[in-house]
Design an enzyme around this catalytic site. Structure first.
Site, PDB file in Angstrom:
ATOM      1  CG  LEU A 156      10.969   9.912   2.167  1.00  0.00           C
ATOM      2  CD1 LEU A 156      11.482  11.338   1.985  1.00  0.00           C
ATOM      3  CD2 LEU A 156       9.700   9.710   1.326  1.00  0.00           C
ATOM      4  N   GLY A 193      -0.737   0.117   8.521  1.00  0.00           N
ATOM      5  CA  GLY A 193      -0.689  -0.878   7.460  1.00  0.00           C
ATOM      6  C   GLY A 193       0.688  -1.196   6.921  1.00  0.00           C
ATOM      7  CB  ILE A 194       1.771  -1.999   3.434  1.00  0.00           C
ATOM      8  CG1 ILE A 194       0.825  -3.181   3.210  1.00  0.00           C
ATOM      9  CG2 ILE A 194       3.096  -2.267   2.724  1.00  0.00           C
ATOM     10  CD1 ILE A 194       0.466  -3.414   1.746  1.00  0.00           C
ATOM     11  CE1 TYR A 227      -6.259   1.867  -4.381  1.00  0.00           C
ATOM     12  CE2 TYR A 227      -6.837  -0.292  -5.258  1.00  0.00           C
ATOM     13  CZ  TYR A 227      -6.028   0.503  -4.470  1.00  0.00           C
ATOM     14  OH  TYR A 227      -4.984  -0.060  -3.778  1.00  0.00           O
TER      15      TYR A 227
END
Length: 281
Positions: free
Chosen positions: A8, A15-16, A154
């Site tokens: 999962l 993106g990645i 972040y």
């Protein structure tokens, strides 16, 4: 119910995450590709079809900031496939700004997606991973090892993820679950463009921080000009999925290894400060 190994992956609309979902399916995994808004699955489904793995990719809704969504998705996976062998925590969202000019709500929202989302998904998946003697692979960032200007929230979230996983790893090992963090550097993906930054407005609102922010943005735009492709960044994730005993920490490029190495050998913090202060001048 299928007996093939099932992974999962969160945050697969671009993106990645998208690249990892396609590459995992190519490697033979039954791939549960999740995203908050399944209406954004078109790019993933197109890529899966182009790589002839559409039959191995199943899109499901999962919002890492919603515990009920995580539980519902995992319940469906177990009901349909009978097992979960790997969780790839990839979903995340960047946040550019310095703390004096951010609200606490902004900081909390950044932590909610990037840290608590990882904690929630991992916590919910662990019983199933114990049963399969599986693994947790979490995409963090070089920003989880090196604090970067105008990324306080972040980087704080990514540092927290790395501390959480480094602490969890030996405990999970006692019940047969491997834990790995993957640290990308600059990746040419929608992760940056999705920020929707209005650079002139940011600079106009930055006040005394404007010169430093302008220098930082110029440096960052240059670094993303030499970025990896998402599929290049996904390759170490697939290697960690396949490895008998994957390492705890993996970087996705030589540049990322050198960059992370700066902080891992910087006992007094001076090397990192010298490096990042130069970005603001």
């Amino acid at each position: 119910m299928a007996s093939e190994k099932t992974v999962l992956i969160t945050g697969t609309s671009s993106g990645i995450g998208l690249a990892t979902a396609v590459a995992a399916a190519q490697a033979g995994w039954t791939t549960i590709a999740t995203m908050r808004d399944t209406g954004k699955a078109e790019a993933l489904l197109k890529a899966a079809a182009e790589h002839a793995v559409a039959d191995r990719v199943q899109v499901k809704r999962l919002d890492v900031a919603d515990a009920d969504s995580i539980t519902a998705c995992l319940d469906e996976v177990i009901a349909e496939h009978g097992r979960l062998d790997a969780l790839v925590n990839n979903a995340g969202a960047a946040r550019v700004g310095t703390i004096e000019q951010m609200s606490l709500a902004d900081v909390r929202a950044t932590m909610e997606v990037n840290f608590f989302g990882v904690v929630s998904a991992t916590r919910a998946a662990l019983p199933h991973l114990r049963a399969s003697r599986g693994r947790v692979i979490t995409v963090t960032s070089v920003g989880g090892a090196v604090g970067q200007p105008f990324n306080e929230a972040y980087c704080a979230a990514k540092f927290a993820v790395e501390g959480f996983m480094q602490s969890l790893a030996p405990v999970a090992d006692t019940v047969g679950v491997d834990v790995t963090v993957v640290e990308p550097g600059a990746v040419a993906s929608e992760f940056v463009s999705n920020l929707g930054l209005d650079v002139p407005a940011l600079l106009a609102a930055a006040g005394p921080y404007a010169p430093a922010l302008q220098a930082y943005i110029a440096r960052t735009q240059k670094s993303f000009g030499n970025a990896q492709t998402p599929f290049e960044a996904a390759a170490p994730i697939i290697e960690a999925l396949a490895a008998e005993h994957p390492p705890f920490r993996v970087q996705t490029s030589d540049w990322a290894r050198e960059f992370v190495g700066t902080t891992l050998t910087d006992l007094d913090g001076s090397a990192v400060q010298t490096l990042t202060r130069a970005w603001l001048r």
